[in-house]
Design a protein around this motif. Sequence first.
Motif, PDB file in Angstrom:
ATOM      1  N   ALA A  68      58.934  47.465 -36.610  1.00 50.41           N
ATOM      2  CA  ALA A  68      58.661  46.504 -37.682  1.00 50.41           C
ATOM      3  C   ALA A  68      59.941  45.793 -38.115  1.00 50.41           C
ATOM      4  O   ALA A  68      59.950  44.574 -38.327  1.00 50.41           O
ATOM      5  CB  ALA A  68      58.011  47.207 -38.867  1.00 50.41           C
ATOM      6  N   ALA A  69      61.044  46.522 -38.234  1.00 47.82           N
ATOM      7  CA  ALA A  69      62.319  45.920 -38.624  1.00 47.82           C
ATOM      8  C   ALA A  69      62.811  44.948 -37.551  1.00 47.82           C
ATOM      9  O   ALA A  69      63.297  43.853 -37.873  1.00 47.82           O
ATOM     10  CB  ALA A  69      63.360  47.002 -38.879  1.00 47.82           C
ATOM     11  N   LEU A  70      62.672  45.323 -36.263  1.00 45.84           N
ATOM     12  CA  LEU A  70      63.094  44.449 -35.183  1.00 45.84           C
ATOM     13  C   LEU A  70      62.253  43.180 -35.157  1.00 45.84           C
ATOM     14  O   LEU A  70      62.791  42.069 -35.026  1.00 45.84           O
ATOM     15  CB  LEU A  70      63.008  45.173 -33.842  1.00 45.84           C
ATOM     16  CG  LEU A  70      63.402  44.353 -32.617  1.00 45.84           C
ATOM     17  CD1 LEU A  70      64.872  43.920 -32.698  1.00 45.84           C
ATOM     18  CD2 LEU A  70      63.143  45.150 -31.352  1.00 45.84           C
ATOM     19  N   GLU A  71      60.937  43.316 -35.288  1.00 53.15           N
ATOM     20  CA  GLU A  71      60.065  42.140 -35.284  1.00 53.15           C
ATOM     21  C   GLU A  71      60.350  41.233 -36.472  1.00 53.15           C
ATOM     22  O   GLU A  71      60.356  40.006 -36.340  1.00 53.15           O
ATOM     23  CB  GLU A  71      58.599  42.572 -35.239  1.00 53.15           C
ATOM     24  CG  GLU A  71      58.207  43.132 -33.881  1.00 53.15           C
ATOM     25  CD  GLU A  71      56.795  43.685 -33.822  1.00 53.15           C
ATOM     26  OE1 GLU A  71      56.198  43.990 -34.881  1.00 53.15           O
ATOM     27  OE2 GLU A  71      56.286  43.806 -32.687  1.00 53.15           O
ATOM     28  N   ALA A  72      60.629  41.797 -37.649  1.00 54.22           N
ATOM     29  CA  ALA A  72      60.962  40.995 -38.830  1.00 54.22           C
ATOM     30  C   ALA A  72      62.275  40.244 -38.612  1.00 54.22           C
ATOM     31  O   ALA A  72      62.394  39.064 -38.971  1.00 54.22           O
ATOM     32  CB  ALA A  72      61.041  41.880 -40.070  1.00 54.22           C
ATOM     33  N   CYS A  73      63.245  40.900 -38.035  1.00 51.11           N
ATOM     34  CA  CYS A  73      64.541  40.267 -37.746  1.00 51.11           C
ATOM     35  C   CYS A  73      64.356  39.098 -36.775  1.00 51.11           C
ATOM     36  O   CYS A  73      64.868  38.002 -37.009  1.00 51.11           O
ATOM     37  CB  CYS A  73      65.501  41.302 -37.180  1.00 51.11           C
ATOM     38  SG  CYS A  73      67.112  40.639 -36.721  1.00 51.11           S
ATOM     39  N   CYS A  74      63.621  39.326 -35.701  1.00 49.70           N
ATOM     40  CA  CYS A  74      63.393  38.265 -34.716  1.00 49.70           C
ATOM     41  C   CYS A  74      62.606  37.105 -35.315  1.00 49.70           C
ATOM     42  O   CYS A  74      62.916  35.934 -35.061  1.00 49.70           O
ATOM     43  CB  CYS A  74      62.653  38.815 -33.488  1.00 49.70           C
ATOM     44  SG  CYS A  74      63.666  39.962 -32.518  1.00 49.70           S
ATOM     45  N   ALA A  75      61.610  37.423 -36.139  1.00 47.98           N
ATOM     46  CA  ALA A  75      60.805  36.367 -36.789  1.00 47.98           C
ATOM     47  C   ALA A  75      61.681  35.507 -37.697  1.00 47.98           C
ATOM     48  O   ALA A  75      61.534  34.285 -37.750  1.00 47.98           O
ATOM     49  CB  ALA A  75      59.661  36.988 -37.588  1.00 47.98           C
ATOM     50  N   SER A  76      62.621  36.126 -38.399  1.00 51.04           N
ATOM     51  CA  SER A  76      63.502  35.346 -39.277  1.00 51.04           C
ATOM     52  C   SER A  76      64.437  34.459 -38.462  1.00 51.04           C
ATOM     53  O   SER A  76      64.804  33.362 -38.891  1.00 51.04           O
ATOM     54  CB  SER A  76      64.280  36.251 -40.214  1.00 51.04           C
ATOM     55  OG  SER A  76      65.280  36.965 -39.517  1.00 51.04           O
ATOM     56  N   LEU A  77      64.817  34.900 -37.276  1.00 48.44           N
ATOM     57  CA  LEU A  77      65.692  34.094 -36.419  1.00 48.44           C
ATOM     58  C   LEU A  77      64.991  32.887 -35.814  1.00 48.44           C
ATOM     59  O   LEU A  77      65.596  31.815 -35.669  1.00 48.44           O
ATOM     60  CB  LEU A  77      66.293  34.957 -35.308  1.00 48.44           C
ATOM     61  CG  LEU A  77      67.292  36.019 -35.741  1.00 48.44           C
ATOM     62  CD1 LEU A  77      67.638  36.918 -34.570  1.00 48.44           C
ATOM     63  CD2 LEU A  77      68.544  35.387 -36.318  1.00 48.44           C
ATOM     64  N   VAL A  78      63.725  33.058 -35.448  1.00 49.91           N
ATOM     65  CA  VAL A  78      62.997  31.957 -34.820  1.00 49.91           C
ATOM     66  C   VAL A  78      62.101  31.185 -35.799  1.00 49.91           C
ATOM     67  O   VAL A  78      61.514  30.176 -35.438  1.00 49.91           O
ATOM     68  CB  VAL A  78      62.162  32.435 -33.602  1.00 49.91           C
ATOM     69  CG1 VAL A  78      63.062  33.023 -32.532  1.00 49.91           C
ATOM     70  CG2 VAL A  78      61.078  33.409 -34.012  1.00 49.91           C
TER      71      VAL A  78
ATOM     72  N   ARG B 264      66.680  55.947 -39.952  1.00 46.76           N
ATOM     73  CA  ARG B 264      65.857  54.752 -40.138  1.00 46.76           C
ATOM     74  C   ARG B 264      66.688  53.592 -40.626  1.00 46.76           C
ATOM     75  O   ARG B 264      67.517  53.777 -41.496  1.00 46.76           O
ATOM     76  CB  ARG B 264      64.710  55.022 -41.122  1.00 46.76           C
ATOM     77  CG  ARG B 264      63.679  55.960 -40.586  1.00 46.76           C
ATOM     78  CD  ARG B 264      62.728  55.227 -39.699  1.00 46.76           C
ATOM     79  NE  ARG B 264      61.721  56.162 -39.198  1.00 46.76           N
ATOM     80  CZ  ARG B 264      61.096  55.976 -38.082  1.00 46.76           C
ATOM     81  NH1 ARG B 264      61.341  54.938 -37.359  1.00 46.76           N
ATOM     82  NH2 ARG B 264      60.210  56.820 -37.676  1.00 46.76           N
ATOM     83  N   PRO B 265      66.563  52.430 -40.048  1.00 46.34           N
ATOM     84  CA  PRO B 265      65.525  52.017 -39.106  1.00 46.34           C
ATOM     85  C   PRO B 265      65.911  52.189 -37.636  1.00 46.34           C
ATOM     86  O   PRO B 265      65.372  51.518 -36.777  1.00 46.34           O
ATOM     87  CB  PRO B 265      65.337  50.536 -39.442  1.00 46.34           C
ATOM     88  CG  PRO B 265      66.698  50.078 -39.823  1.00 46.34           C
ATOM     89  CD  PRO B 265      67.329  51.267 -40.522  1.00 46.34           C
TER      90      PRO B 265
END
Length: 133
Positions: free
Chosen positions: A120-130, A43-44
Amino acid sequence: MHYRTHDLDEAIHAAGAVYCPHELHLDRRARALDTRLSATEARPLALVQLAYGARVEVDAGEFPGLFLFMRCTAGEGTVSQGNRSATWRAGTTIPVSARRPTRFDFGASFEQITFRPDTAALEACCASLVGRP
């Protein structure tokens, strides 16, 4: 986890436990199934190696909550998501998105290694980038 089977139902169950419930159809000309599955969870992230040893078609449905980066290490295959499709050959990596109707057609010699990040980790990472969810 390391798993090997020649039984279609066992192959469906094992791959479904690693990915998601799905339908698996063995090509009618195939003589035998030789499924080899290896999964490492850290994980993750998860790394999965999979080969069926026969031509198979997989209907993965809507791919709920899975984002995959799938690399063909041998053979050929295709993936279709909605009205788009792509072909794999050895050395090709294809991203596969969640919540899209997904079908795979793996040739008899197709082998893959898949990187499966935690959604969830991938979506959080992408949200922080955009800067938004």
